[in-house]
Scaffold this active site. Structure first.
Site, mmCIF file in Angstrom:
data_model
loop_
_atom_site.group_PDB
_atom_site.id
_atom_site.type_symbol
_atom_site.label_atom_id
_atom_site.label_comp_id
_atom_site.label_asym_id
_atom_site.label_seq_id
_atom_site.Cartn_x
_atom_site.Cartn_y
_atom_site.Cartn_z
ATOM 1 N N HIS A 89 -4.962 23.135 6.937
ATOM 2 C CA HIS A 89 -4.513 22.742 5.598
ATOM 3 C C HIS A 89 -4.390 21.228 5.487
ATOM 4 O O HIS A 89 -4.327 20.520 6.489
ATOM 5 C CB HIS A 89 -3.184 23.415 5.241
ATOM 6 C CG HIS A 89 -2.028 23.030 6.125
ATOM 7 N ND1 HIS A 89 -1.313 21.875 5.959
ATOM 8 C CD2 HIS A 89 -1.470 23.683 7.175
ATOM 9 C CE1 HIS A 89 -0.350 21.816 6.867
ATOM 10 N NE2 HIS A 89 -0.437 22.913 7.629
ATOM 11 N N CYS A 105 -0.131 24.492 13.114
ATOM 12 C CA CYS A 105 -1.254 24.462 12.179
ATOM 13 C C CYS A 105 -2.166 23.275 12.472
ATOM 14 O O CYS A 105 -1.805 22.365 13.211
ATOM 15 C CB CYS A 105 -0.746 24.363 10.736
ATOM 16 S SG CYS A 105 -0.070 25.899 10.099
#
Length: 134
Positions: A89, A105
């Site tokens: 992301h 992440c």
């Protein structure tokens, strides 16, 4: 064609139209489209005490706008979830790109995350592979 042996399963990473390769040691993602390298970007992956899992994945869920339910409602633009709560992301902490900084992440510059998100949408999650190595 690259073949990877993971948990006794032979996987053809190059069989996909879009291949996003993340090298945890260099904190860099390279993206190939139809076997042709197109992009190379700095990323941030798991900092000390956290882990970014290695392996070969397919995108599971895509969200143009997403906010972390676990980490203080943090914005995660152009999220591509690939394994449970792990996602690629965008991140507005662009000064941290190039070094480990996340809870697991894979963070990208928001503009680069938008580009990858668009590629995955265009070619489809089934034609996309995410390959994460050390």
């Amino acid at each position: 064609m690259a073949l990877l042996l993971l948990s006794g399963i032979l996987v053809r990473a190059e069989a996909a139209a879009v291949v996003a390769r993340v090298d945890l040691s260099s904190q860099r993602m390279t993206v190939s489209v139809n076997g042709v390298p197109r992009y190379s970007w700095l990323v941030s992956t798991a900092r000390r005490g956290y882990v970014t899992p290695t392996g070969v994945y397919r995108p599971q869920r895509l969200y143009r706008e997403y906010y972390s339910r676990k980490y203080y409602n943090s914005p995660m633009p152009y999220s591509i979830f690939y394994s449970g709560g792990f996602a690629i992301h965008g991140s507005y902490a662009v000064n941290q790109l190039g070094g480990p900084a996340s809870h697991g992440c894979i963070r990208l510059h928001p503009g680069n995350a938008a580009t990858l998100y668009s590629l995955v949408q265009s070619y489809g999650p089934g034609n996309t592979r995410i390959v994460i190595t050390r």
